[in-house]
Design a protein around this motif. Structure first.
Motif, PDB file in Angstrom:
ATOM      1  N   GLY A  40       0.784  -1.221   0.000  1.00  0.00           N
ATOM      2  CA  GLY A  40       0.000   0.000   0.000  1.00  0.00           C
ATOM      3  C   GLY A  40       0.815   1.270   0.000  1.00  0.00           C
ATOM      4  N   ARG A  41       2.091   1.181  -0.346  1.00  0.00           N
ATOM      5  CA  ARG A  41       2.923   2.381  -0.357  1.00  0.00           C
ATOM      6  C   ARG A  41       2.419   3.395  -1.379  1.00  0.00           C
ATOM      7  N   TYR A  42       2.578   4.663  -1.036  1.00  0.00           N
ATOM      8  CA  TYR A  42       2.240   5.732  -1.976  1.00  0.00           C
ATOM      9  C   TYR A  42       3.241   5.696  -3.130  1.00  0.00           C
ATOM     10  N   GLN A  43       2.717   5.716  -4.346  1.00  0.00           N
ATOM     11  CA  GLN A  43       3.575   5.734  -5.524  1.00  0.00           C
ATOM     12  C   GLN A  43       3.009   6.706  -6.554  1.00  0.00           C
ATOM     13  N   LEU A  49      -4.903   5.625 -16.599  1.00  0.00           N
ATOM     14  CA  LEU A  49      -4.498   4.216 -16.674  1.00  0.00           C
ATOM     15  C   LEU A  49      -3.209   3.924 -15.916  1.00  0.00           C
ATOM     16  N   GLY A  50      -2.932   4.712 -14.869  1.00  0.00           N
ATOM     17  CA  GLY A  50      -1.755   4.457 -14.060  1.00  0.00           C
ATOM     18  C   GLY A  50      -1.947   3.266 -13.134  1.00  0.00           C
ATOM     19  N   ASP A  51      -0.867   2.543 -12.878  1.00  0.00           N
ATOM     20  CA  ASP A  51      -0.961   1.360 -12.014  1.00  0.00           C
ATOM     21  C   ASP A  51       0.399   1.084 -11.397  1.00  0.00           C
ATOM     22  N   VAL A  52       0.385   0.408 -10.266  1.00  0.00           N
ATOM     23  CA  VAL A  52       1.615  -0.111  -9.686  1.00  0.00           C
ATOM     24  C   VAL A  52       1.931  -1.426 -10.389  1.00  0.00           C
ATOM     25  N   SER A  53       3.070  -2.012 -10.096  1.00  0.00           N
ATOM     26  CA  SER A  53       3.444  -3.279 -10.727  1.00  0.00           C
ATOM     27  C   SER A  53       2.385  -4.335 -10.457  1.00  0.00           C
ATOM     28  N   ILE A  54       2.059  -5.128 -11.461  1.00  0.00           N
ATOM     29  CA  ILE A  54       0.945  -6.060 -11.395  1.00  0.00           C
ATOM     30  C   ILE A  54       1.111  -7.107 -10.301  1.00  0.00           C
ATOM     31  N   GLU A  55       2.349  -7.400  -9.897  1.00  0.00           N
ATOM     32  CA  GLU A  55       2.555  -8.436  -8.875  1.00  0.00           C
ATOM     33  C   GLU A  55       2.236  -7.938  -7.479  1.00  0.00           C
ATOM     34  N   ARG A  56       1.939  -6.643  -7.343  1.00  0.00           N
ATOM     35  CA  ARG A  56       1.655  -6.081  -6.030  1.00  0.00           C
ATOM     36  C   ARG A  56       0.454  -5.156  -6.113  1.00  0.00           C
ATOM     37  N   GLY A  57      -0.110  -4.816  -4.950  1.00  0.00           N
ATOM     38  CA  GLY A  57      -1.244  -3.914  -4.914  1.00  0.00           C
ATOM     39  C   GLY A  57      -1.987  -4.029  -3.596  1.00  0.00           C
TER      40      GLY A  57
END
Length: 202
Positions: A40-43, A49-57
């Protein structure tokens, strides 16, 4: 011919209601075994369509990613709505303006957006009221908000399973009534609403 038409209309009217939410369920289930980490870190994110890396969330990312496969970008839609109606959203984080990097990833903001778009339903203890593709929110120990998607699959006790990320990546679990339910939502998308909208200024 009239009999055939009547039969077809009857079959259509009695088609399983959960079928309309099946694409969302299928999209969320594709994340199982792919998103393995709760992070849950702020990034800073791209927009739209922004997203964090698919392996995390986090739990909200399960919902966001599933809806994107159906053409709805909640990052953009929540940001647009918060820019226009900022005072209507929870003031829980000390912000003076919307933040498109994180606003859509916060459960209370998604709850507000869903309510403002007519998706809120009455909370019920009756499992028959929960259809595949519905969204449910809970409050977890520690006063932590959580969100998940109602699955088409059921437990041995006939309770709908939930697609969510509660700490170990995207999973499908029997948790519908394990924690206090704080919201129940069914978002109906028209073809226009499901289409990606043009990028807007920050």
């Amino acid at each position: 011919m009239r009999l055939l038409l009547t039969l077809l209309l009857t079959l259509t009217s009695h088609a399983p209601a959960r079928a309309s939410g099946q694409p969302l369920v299928d999209a969320a289930r594709q994340q199982v075994g792919i998103t393995l980490i709760y992070d849950g870190r702020y990034q800073r994110l791209d927009y739209p369509l922004g997203d964090v890396s698919i392996e995390r969330g986090v739990c909200t990312d399960v919902v966001i990613r599933a809806y994107r496969q159906l053409g709805l970008d909640l990052q953009q839609r929540v940001h647009q709505d918060m820019r226009a109606h900022f005072a209507d959203y929870p003031a829980l984080w000390g912000l003076a303006r919307p933040d498109r990097n994180i606003d859509h990833r916060r459960v209370p903001n998604l709850q507000t957006w869903l309510k403002r778009h007519g998706a809120q339903l009455k909370i019920s203890a009756d499992v028959s009221n929960y259809r595949a593709g519905d969204l449910v929110t809970w409050i977890l120990p520690g006063n932590l908000p959580h969100i998940g998607i109602v699955s088409d699959r059921r437990s041995a006790a006939d309770t709908p399973l939930i697609l969510h990320n509660i700490g170990a990546g995207t999973r499908e679990d029997d948790i519908l009534f394990v924690y206090p339910v704080t919201g129940h939502y069914r978002l109906q998308l028209s073809p226009t609403e499901a289409m990606p909208s043009a990028a807007d200024p920050p």
